[in-house]
Design a protein around this motif. Structure first.
Motif, short mmCIF file in Angstrom:
data_model
loop_
_atom_site.label_atom_id
_atom_site.label_comp_id
_atom_site.label_asym_id
_atom_site.label_seq_id
_atom_site.Cartn_x
_atom_site.Cartn_y
_atom_site.Cartn_z
N TYR A 17 0.80 -1.17 -0.07
CA TYR A 17 0.00 -0.01 0.15
C TYR A 17 1.04 1.14 0.13
O TYR A 17 1.79 1.49 0.70
CB TYR A 17 -0.97 -0.15 1.36
CG TYR A 17 -2.10 -0.89 1.15
CD1 TYR A 17 -3.31 -0.97 0.64
CD2 TYR A 17 -1.81 -2.45 1.77
CE1 TYR A 17 -4.17 -1.93 0.67
CE2 TYR A 17 -2.65 -3.43 1.53
CZ TYR A 17 -3.87 -3.07 0.98
OH TYR A 17 -4.81 -4.24 0.88
N ARG A 18 0.48 2.16 -0.90
CA ARG A 18 1.45 3.37 -1.04
C ARG A 18 0.76 4.63 -0.43
O ARG A 18 1.37 5.71 -0.60
CB ARG A 18 1.65 3.40 -2.54
CG ARG A 18 2.71 2.68 -3.07
CD ARG A 18 3.98 2.73 -2.47
NE ARG A 18 5.10 1.83 -2.71
CZ ARG A 18 6.13 2.03 -3.46
NH1 ARG A 18 6.38 3.34 -3.78
NH2 ARG A 18 7.17 1.40 -3.85
N GLY A 19 -0.46 4.49 0.06
CA GLY A 19 -1.13 5.47 0.71
C GLY A 19 -2.26 5.98 -0.14
O GLY A 19 -2.47 5.72 -1.31
N VAL A 20 -3.25 6.85 0.77
CA VAL A 20 -4.18 7.61 -0.16
C VAL A 20 -3.67 8.63 -0.86
O VAL A 20 -2.70 9.30 -0.65
CB VAL A 20 -5.07 8.13 0.99
CG1 VAL A 20 -6.37 9.19 0.17
CG2 VAL A 20 -5.70 7.10 1.93
N ILE A 21 -4.07 8.68 -2.35
CA ILE A 21 -3.78 9.66 -3.04
C ILE A 21 -5.01 10.55 -3.84
O ILE A 21 -6.15 9.83 -3.48
CB ILE A 21 -3.00 9.18 -4.33
CG1 ILE A 21 -3.82 7.93 -4.73
CG2 ILE A 21 -1.61 8.54 -3.93
CD1 ILE A 21 -4.76 8.19 -5.97
N ARG A 22 -4.84 11.63 -4.09
CA ARG A 22 -6.18 12.49 -4.54
C ARG A 22 -5.65 13.66 -5.70
O ARG A 22 -4.54 13.56 -5.88
CB ARG A 22 -6.50 13.15 -3.46
CG ARG A 22 -5.58 14.26 -2.81
CD ARG A 22 -5.97 14.72 -1.56
NE ARG A 22 -4.89 15.57 -1.00
CZ ARG A 22 -3.84 15.35 -0.37
NH1 ARG A 22 -3.66 13.98 -0.28
NH2 ARG A 22 -2.93 16.29 0.18
#
Length: 108
Positions: A17-22
């Motif tokens: 998992y590389r994290g939440v992106i937006r």
């Protein structure tokens, strides 16, 4: 890049998992579209000028989200969603977001 609203990708295993992106954009209708759209709204029904602004904003937010995922080293985005909030009268924030992940094919 694979983008899905689901939390899994058929045929692939999530390995990191590389994290939440937006991707975030704030758009207004502009004078010409706002005037024409305002006149059309009197009659009711679909207002193509406003729909065009919404589509452009979503497309731009989506592209920014993809860019951020690439920068995070992701292969895919899971749990992708859109959100929109009126920022001020005549201007709307459109947010495209999800979780950036690294994936690998599953071998049977």
């Amino acid at each position: 890049m694979i983008v899905t609203t689901g939390n899994e990708i058929a045929g692939y295993q999530i390995i990191e998992y590389r994290g939440v992106i937006r991707g975030i954009v704030v758009r207004s209708t502009g004078i010409a579209r706002g005037l024409v759209g305002g006149i059309r709204s009197i009659g009711g029904g679909n207002i193509p000028e406003y729909a065009d602004v919404c589509e452009e904003a979503r497309r731009h937010a989506y592209e920014l989200m993809l860019q951020h995922a690439r920068e995070a080293g992701a292969d895919a985005i899971i749990g992708m969603r859109y959100d929109a909030t009126e920022f001020m009268q005549g201007a709307t924030e459109v947010l495209a977001y999800g979780t950036a992940v690294k994936i690998q094919p599953v071998h049977f």
